[in-house]
Design an enzyme around this catalytic site. Structure first.
Site, PDB file in Angstrom:
ATOM      1  N   ASP A   1       2.677  -0.750  11.800  1.00 57.77           N
ATOM      2  CA  ASP A   1       1.331  -1.221  11.431  1.00 57.77           C
ATOM      3  C   ASP A   1       1.074  -2.666  11.848  1.00 57.77           C
ATOM      4  OD1 ASP A   1       0.700   1.252  10.387  1.00 57.77           O
ATOM      5  OD2 ASP A   1       1.353   0.729   8.368  1.00 57.77           O
TER       6      ASP A   1
ATOM      7  N   LYS B   1       0.835  -1.211   0.000  1.00 57.95           N
ATOM      8  CA  LYS B   1       0.000   0.000   0.000  1.00 57.95           C
ATOM      9  C   LYS B   1       0.868   1.259   0.000  1.00 57.95           C
ATOM     10  CE  LYS B   1      -2.820   0.849   3.722  1.00 57.95           C
ATOM     11  NZ  LYS B   1      -2.827   2.237   4.231  1.00 57.95           N
TER      12      LYS B   1
END
Ligand code: S3P
Length: 411
Positions: free
Chosen positions: A295, A7
């Protein structure tokens, strides 16, 4: 399997292609909602984008003020990095996002962009925000207030047309995809994890193949690591050292992880990653590894719930400003499954061993990473029900079919 494209790299490749005169092709781009928000935004800013399925073709270089507001939806990277790009390209634009993004801090990018000479207005430090950009910034030195890749990248994108060398100091090995892509797009740049120096120059169009996202692969790595009998192979995964904190952390807990076929993919290191089940034990996660696994802390908390002993997570207060307050949401999730967790201001103490299926539906708080972390939690103990699987599409639209195909659950 090959999980969704990275991403972070997909956002940046689209933005740099939009900033570059000529045509660039990006293959295996992430197709989640966040990256679509960036794609729509660069179209609004004047880039031509043709979606050919496997490949996205971007013709850029002539950016202009967008007609309407730029809607970054749920995506912090879209809002923060594009505020930077607009600030240094003389663009006037307004930015907004969904309810979650409207709660997240924006002054961390607004301040350095003001120092550059752009006018930035925020709504008490949050979105909606507006940018009145300048052309040909002076360059010079920028000291990072926090080790955030988004802030660093916003500064670099704001200085693409700087007249002198740009120095960014105070980084702590936050993800360096912007730096690597700038080099790929023909720019002279030096970076060592702490200081970045970008020389004045122009961008040249390039093709980029995007590695599989380690942050997506991590759900499979962790689930296999805690589910007896598992043996999973993930292909062409990005193993940029600024991102591999999750591999180091899982190994510190005793996980059996092998990297093979290590190679360069258009400037990013990739490898095939194999993980086999083996009983895990607790560890302490603090300091620089937190930035390199920012993350994946929710996944590591879930892993700790299935390991012996008490795992301590510290220096992770920034997680409170993500898509949800991840320290609180993962604490609630683990407690609902019988896990002993103490929430600290900057971390968690998690004692493994007691996890069982919950008696109620678990809440995702519209946070994709919480929803997928719950899938990991459920892998060894049987189905857990969540209130909303739709949020997973933010980063990993094909998660459910891949997960079912992997047959990780002990159902
Ligand atoms: C990202 C940087 C990180 C990360 C986010 C993506 C990026 O945020 O949490 O999901 O693509 O630059 P910070 O820079 O705020 O740490």
């Amino acid at each position: 399997m090959r999980v969704a494209g990275d991403k972070s790299i997909s956002h940046r490749a689209l933005m740099l292609a939009a900033a570059t005169a000529g045509t660039s092709q990006i293959s295996q781009s992430n197709r989640g909602e966040d990256v679509l928000a960036t794609r729509d935004a660069i179209v609004a800013l004047g880039a031509e984008v043709e979606d050919r399925g496997e490949t996205v073709v971007v013709t850029g270089g002539k950016l202009h003020d967008p007609h309407g507001m730029i809607d970054a939806r749920n995506s912090g990277t879209t809002a923060r990095l594009l505020m930077g790009l607009c600030a240094g390209r003389g663009i006037t634009a307004r930015f907004d996002g969904d309810a979650s993004l409207r709660r997240r801090p924006m002054e961390r990018v607004a301040r350095p962009l003001r120092a550059l000479g752009a006018e930035i207005a925020t709504n008490a430090g949050r979105l909606p925000a507006s940018v009145v950009g300048i052309r040909s910034p002076n360059g010079g030195e920028f000291a990072l207030e926090i080790a955030s890749a988004q802030v660093k990248s916003a500064i670099l994108l704001a200085n693409l047309d700087a007249r002198t060398t740009v120095r960014v100091t105070g980084d702590r090995h936050s993800r360096d995809h912007t730096e690597r892509l700038l080099r790929r797009f023909g720019r002279e740049i030096r970076f060592d994890g702490e200081t970045i120096e970008l020389e004045p120059g122009t961008l040249a169009p390039r093709d980029v193949r995007v590695p599989a996202d380690l942050s997506g692969a991590a759900f499979f790595l962790a689930a296999a690591a805690i589910t007896p009998g598992s043996d999973v192979l993930l292909r062409e995964v990005g193993v940029n050292p600024t991102r591999t904190g999750v591999i180091d952390a899982l190994r510190a807990m005793g996980a059996d992880i092998d990297l093979s076929n290590e190679r360069d993919l258009d400037g990013e290191p990739v490898a095939d990653i194999r993980v086999r089940y083996r009983p895990l034990h607790s560890t302490t996660l603090d300091g620089d590894i937190i930035v390199r696994a920012i993350d994946e802390i929710t996944i590591l908390a879930v892993t700790a719930a299935h390991a012996t002993g008490t795992t301590y997570i510290r220096d992770a207060a920034d997680l409170r400003g993500k898509e949800s307050d991840r320290l609180t949401t993962i604490t609630e999730t683990l407690r609902a499954c019988g896990v002993a967790v103490t929430e600290q201001s900057d971390g968690l103490d998690i004692t493994g061993g007691g996890a069982h299926a919950p008696e109620r539906t678990l809440l995702t708080h519209a946070d994709h990473r919480i929803a997928m972390a719950i899938a990991v939690l459920a892998a060894p103990t049987g189905p857990h029900e969540i209130d909303d699987e739709g949020c997973i599409a933010v980063s990993f639209p094909d998660f459910a079919p891949l997960w079912s195909g992997a047959q990780l659950s002990a159902r």
